[in-house]
Every structure is written in C-alpha cells, then in structure tokens.
Design a protein around this motif. Structure first.
Motif, short mmCIF file in Angstrom:
data_model
loop_
_atom_site.label_atom_id
_atom_site.label_comp_id
_atom_site.label_asym_id
_atom_site.label_seq_id
_atom_site.Cartn_x
_atom_site.Cartn_y
_atom_site.Cartn_z
N LYS A 172 0.86 -1.18 0.00
CA LYS A 172 0.00 0.00 0.00
C LYS A 172 0.90 1.23 0.00
O LYS A 172 1.84 1.31 0.79
N VAL A 173 0.61 2.19 -0.91
CA VAL A 173 1.43 3.39 -1.02
C VAL A 173 0.54 4.63 -1.00
O VAL A 173 -0.61 4.59 -1.43
N GLU A 174 1.09 5.70 -0.47
CA GLU A 174 0.44 7.01 -0.49
C GLU A 174 1.24 7.93 -1.39
O GLU A 174 2.47 7.81 -1.48
N ALA A 175 0.57 8.85 -2.05
CA ALA A 175 1.24 9.80 -2.94
C ALA A 175 2.43 10.44 -2.22
O ALA A 175 2.32 10.80 -1.05
N ASP A 217 5.12 8.92 -1.32
CA ASP A 217 5.90 7.93 -0.57
C ASP A 217 7.11 7.50 -1.40
O ASP A 217 7.02 7.38 -2.62
N THR A 271 6.26 7.64 -5.51
CA THR A 271 5.01 7.45 -6.22
C THR A 271 4.21 8.74 -6.19
O THR A 271 4.03 9.32 -5.12
N SER A 278 -1.65 7.44 -4.94
CA SER A 278 -1.91 6.51 -3.84
C SER A 278 -2.61 5.27 -4.36
O SER A 278 -3.38 5.34 -5.32
N HIS A 301 -2.39 0.57 -4.37
CA HIS A 301 -1.68 -0.68 -4.09
C HIS A 301 -0.85 -1.08 -5.30
O HIS A 301 -1.34 -1.03 -6.43
N SER A 334 -6.25 4.29 -5.38
CA SER A 334 -7.20 4.25 -4.27
C SER A 334 -8.25 5.36 -4.39
O SER A 334 -9.13 5.46 -3.54
N ALA A 352 -6.86 11.68 -9.12
CA ALA A 352 -5.44 11.38 -8.87
C ALA A 352 -4.54 12.04 -9.92
O ALA A 352 -3.52 12.65 -9.58
#
Length: 130
Positions: free
Chosen positions: A51-54, A56, A72, A75, A77, A108, A114
């Motif tokens: 799982k990643v957030e913008a 990260d 990234t 946000s 997966h 997400s 996004a």
C-alpha cells in the motif's frame, strides 16, 4: 533536450504516470531524470500488494553517480513491478517510457482526481526548463 511524451502525466520529482484505463496506472522515471542520473546500474522496487500514499518513497535507483529515491505520485496498491529491471536496469536509460517502466498501481481514488494533481506534458516541459 529531453523527450517529454504526450498522453502521460508527470510529477515535479520527474516520474511519469500512464493511465491504463482500468483504475490502474504505470509509473516510471522521465527521460530528463534518467539523463541526470547517468548510467543506471540497480533498481530496487517495492513488493507487489504494498500500500502506497502519494509522495511515498517506493524504491531506489542507483547509477554510477548516485543513489536516488523513487517516489510514487499517486496513492493505491502496487499490482505489478517490472522484474526485467533486476537483471537489466539499463532499460531505464534505453527506454524510460517503455521497457524501463517500474511499477503499476491500482489507484485508491478516482483516476481523474489522482491524475489531476499532476503536470500535463506542457507544464512538465516548462518545469524541466526552469
């Protein structure tokens, strides 16, 4: 002058994002970034299903000059990584917008939301000229 491809979105940190049209995107580094890094000798990517957030950090790119973080711009997966880069990191230098892609992420949030936070081709071109 570095190549800036149309039909992609860009981050200020020099990642490109391609909308795959199914709630997923493909991400890599731009031609501008790979030129600044020089010959890339190693790429470390995240595990699938991370799982990643913008904004990260999701890996590292090592060149003969330096080691840089890969971020990234969206946000979600991680659904795929480019395993070819493990044995052939030079693909990033040779074809940054094609065979040198790095990860695919299932967003997400809605893709228009996004991607709307990113730079279009014209804005990115101006960003790299500053």
């Amino acid at each position: 002058m570095s190549e800036v491809k149309s039909g992609l979105w860009y981050s200020e940190e020099h990642e490109w994002v391609q909308d795959l049209g199914n709630g997923s995107v493909r991400i890599g580094i731009t031609d501008f970034a790979q030129h600044r890094l020089g010959d890339i000798v190693f790429v470390e990517l995240p595990d699938i299903d991370t799982k990643v957030e913008a904004e990260d950090g999701i890996g590292t790119i090592e060149s003969v000059k330096t080691v840089s973080d890969l971020f990234t711009p969206v946000s979600g997966h991680v659904t795929a990584i480019n395993g070819e880069l493990e044995s052939a990191p030079e693909l990033v230098n040779n074809d940054p917008y094609g065979a040198g892609w790095m990860v695919e992420i299932r967003l997400s949030e809605d893709s228009s939301h996004a991607l709307g936070k990113l730079l279009n081709e014209e804005a990115y071109r101006k960003h790299t000229e500053e």
